[in-house]
Write a protein that holds these residues in place. Sequence first.
Motif, mmCIF file in Angstrom:
data_model
loop_
_atom_site.group_PDB
_atom_site.id
_atom_site.type_symbol
_atom_site.label_atom_id
_atom_site.label_comp_id
_atom_site.label_asym_id
_atom_site.label_seq_id
_atom_site.Cartn_x
_atom_site.Cartn_y
_atom_site.Cartn_z
ATOM 1 N N MET A 1 0.832 -1.211 0.000
ATOM 2 C CA MET A 1 0.000 0.000 0.000
ATOM 3 C C MET A 1 0.866 1.260 0.000
ATOM 4 N N LEU A 2 2.001 1.216 0.698
ATOM 5 C CA LEU A 2 2.932 2.348 0.667
ATOM 6 C C LEU A 2 3.507 2.538 -0.735
ATOM 7 N N LYS A 3 3.844 1.439 -1.387
ATOM 8 C CA LYS A 3 4.415 1.512 -2.731
ATOM 9 C C LYS A 3 3.393 2.021 -3.749
ATOM 10 N N LYS A 4 2.123 1.658 -3.567
ATOM 11 C CA LYS A 4 1.086 2.020 -4.520
ATOM 12 C C LYS A 4 0.537 3.420 -4.307
ATOM 13 N N SER A 5 0.656 3.937 -3.088
ATOM 14 C CA SER A 5 0.001 5.201 -2.741
ATOM 15 C C SER A 5 0.485 6.361 -3.613
ATOM 16 N N GLN A 6 -0.474 7.201 -4.019
ATOM 17 C CA GLN A 6 -0.154 8.402 -4.796
ATOM 18 C C GLN A 6 -0.323 9.670 -3.961
ATOM 19 N N ILE A 7 -0.547 9.534 -2.667
ATOM 20 C CA ILE A 7 -0.657 10.683 -1.774
ATOM 21 C C ILE A 7 0.714 11.358 -1.672
ATOM 22 N N GLY A 8 0.745 12.667 -1.824
ATOM 23 C CA GLY A 8 2.011 13.397 -1.873
ATOM 24 C C GLY A 8 2.900 13.154 -0.673
ATOM 25 N N LEU A 9 2.337 13.248 0.529
ATOM 26 C CA LEU A 9 3.130 13.062 1.747
ATOM 27 C C LEU A 9 3.702 11.656 1.822
ATOM 28 N N VAL A 10 2.885 10.664 1.460
ATOM 29 C CA VAL A 10 3.345 9.275 1.494
ATOM 30 C C VAL A 10 4.475 9.068 0.493
ATOM 31 N N LYS A 11 4.371 9.680 -0.677
ATOM 32 C CA LYS A 11 5.412 9.550 -1.689
ATOM 33 C C LYS A 11 6.729 10.143 -1.205
ATOM 34 N N VAL A 12 6.648 11.274 -0.498
ATOM 35 C CA VAL A 12 7.864 11.892 0.045
ATOM 36 C C VAL A 12 8.503 10.968 1.080
ATOM 37 N N LEU A 13 7.678 10.447 1.986
ATOM 38 C CA LEU A 13 8.187 9.553 3.034
ATOM 39 C C LEU A 13 8.753 8.273 2.430
ATOM 40 N N ARG A 14 8.121 7.804 1.362
ATOM 41 C CA ARG A 14 8.546 6.559 0.724
ATOM 42 C C ARG A 14 9.904 6.702 0.060
ATOM 43 N N GLU A 15 10.184 7.855 -0.466
ATOM 44 C CA GLU A 15 11.414 8.067 -1.231
ATOM 45 C C GLU A 15 12.540 8.684 -0.412
ATOM 46 N N SER A 16 12.269 9.065 0.828
ATOM 47 C CA SER A 16 13.284 9.715 1.665
ATOM 48 C C SER A 16 13.752 8.776 2.775
ATOM 49 N N LYS A 17 15.014 8.362 2.705
ATOM 50 C CA LYS A 17 15.575 7.532 3.776
ATOM 51 C C LYS A 17 15.648 8.308 5.091
ATOM 52 N N LEU A 18 15.892 9.604 4.987
ATOM 53 C CA LEU A 18 15.995 10.423 6.185
ATOM 54 C C LEU A 18 14.664 10.470 6.927
ATOM 55 N N CYS A 19 13.567 10.690 6.187
ATOM 56 C CA CYS A 19 12.242 10.711 6.815
ATOM 57 C C CYS A 19 11.893 9.341 7.387
ATOM 58 N N GLY A 20 12.204 8.296 6.621
ATOM 59 C CA GLY A 20 11.935 6.946 7.111
ATOM 60 C C GLY A 20 12.707 6.634 8.373
ATOM 61 N N THR A 21 13.960 7.072 8.410
ATOM 62 C CA THR A 21 14.795 6.833 9.592
ATOM 63 C C THR A 21 14.267 7.590 10.799
ATOM 64 N N LEU A 22 13.871 8.845 10.603
ATOM 65 C CA LEU A 22 13.347 9.639 11.709
ATOM 66 C C LEU A 22 12.070 9.020 12.277
ATOM 67 N N LEU A 23 11.180 8.572 11.390
ATOM 68 C CA LEU A 23 9.952 7.923 11.863
ATOM 69 C C LEU A 23 10.275 6.634 12.616
#
Length: 414
Positions: free
Chosen positions: A141-163
């Motif tokens: 669902m994360l890979k498929k999502s087209q929601i802007g915020l989800v796309k940013v989080l999906r493509e950013s290792k820094l955001c993923g690491t912080l979360l």
Amino acid sequence: MSELSKCFYEVTAGKTCRDLCHPEYATCWISFFESARRLLPGSFKLYITYLLVPPLLKGGGYTWKYWQEQIASYVGVSFKTYLIAVIGLTFQCVFYKMFGKLNYYWVMGFPGFFSTALTKLSSVHLRLQGITYFNMMSEVMLKKSQIGLVKVLRESKLCGTLLFMLFNTWIMEILQQGTVNQFWVLNPVKVRQPDRNSIDDSRVLGTLYPSGYKACSHDKSCDSYIAHGVLKYSAAGFIIEVAGVVITKFPQLYKDPSKFLTGLRKAVTLKLMLGLAAYNGIYRLVRCLLCRHYGMDHPMHNRIASFLCGASYLLYPTYQVFTLAFTKFIEMSWEHLFKTVDNLPEWAWKLKRIPYLRIVHMIAVGYMYHTLVFHSHLSPPFNSKAINYCSDNRVERLKRRLVGWMLDHEWSKA
């Protein structure tokens, strides 16, 4: 999605369940009996790590009762998974007979859902499969999502690491309080008052923060405590990674041993080993340094160490690790809420009685079955391996057959 389903109905018009699901068997009954006869080994092969890895990580203290329970648990989950596979493949034919045609959602999705619903797992195995499939569903669902915020989080290792660091901090806080007893990567030592009559014999950390007594809550010296954690988690990461690769490439072992060893060396990246070692090492080092600095342990030390050790996610930034942390964050928070908050409203207790894990398990299995066939590029490797092991590659052949029909259909339109 609508285009894919439209294409499905166009290419399967006039086709039967035999054409798509079991062309090698003349009737559905033969398909059922052959499934029942042939699928059992795949389920036992899938769970071989479940049999071997826990004893390897335990590292000793084995008893006859322990081995009995371990083998019985392995046999139980393997056999129940076999039943799910047989029922799921049988339901493909049942649903075709019901509708009189092949249906986009009833070829894979609903057979997976109902086969899981009809098979009762033990609480341990339900948690194992339910959380695993929910994590994979979340990943897709994360890979498929087209929601802007989800796309940013999906493509950013820094955001993923912080979360991940935030999730990890709260999970470790709950475990520290002792209100929830669930598996997580590390279980923090409970805070206890320092014994001022004890002697701290740490050589390395004693040089940084010499003290006449033991300020930390663990039993060993700080040096031994940190080294033991790093070595244990390094071994665990190495064993898990190697075991996964060995199972995947096992057929090459007796077909072409040289290719097996070459493939094994290439596939084992040691990233999981380094990630787990860093996670444990940073946590223990930071907590020990804080205890030595302040002369005593405190819950805040656990929070700081938990937050910082979450940065090890950068060494192994995978969807599997992130979704596991997300799942545990939700699950532990929910259980913690009911154990710590007094006078919750009646509707909250009614919600708690809903068997969420069983419902999620059924939905997630159906979702992942459907994903493997119709969105295979999004399917996690374990999902593909699990379904193909347990179906004796029948689902893989179904997928290729369907893709072939779709390609022929597109060529005919060109």
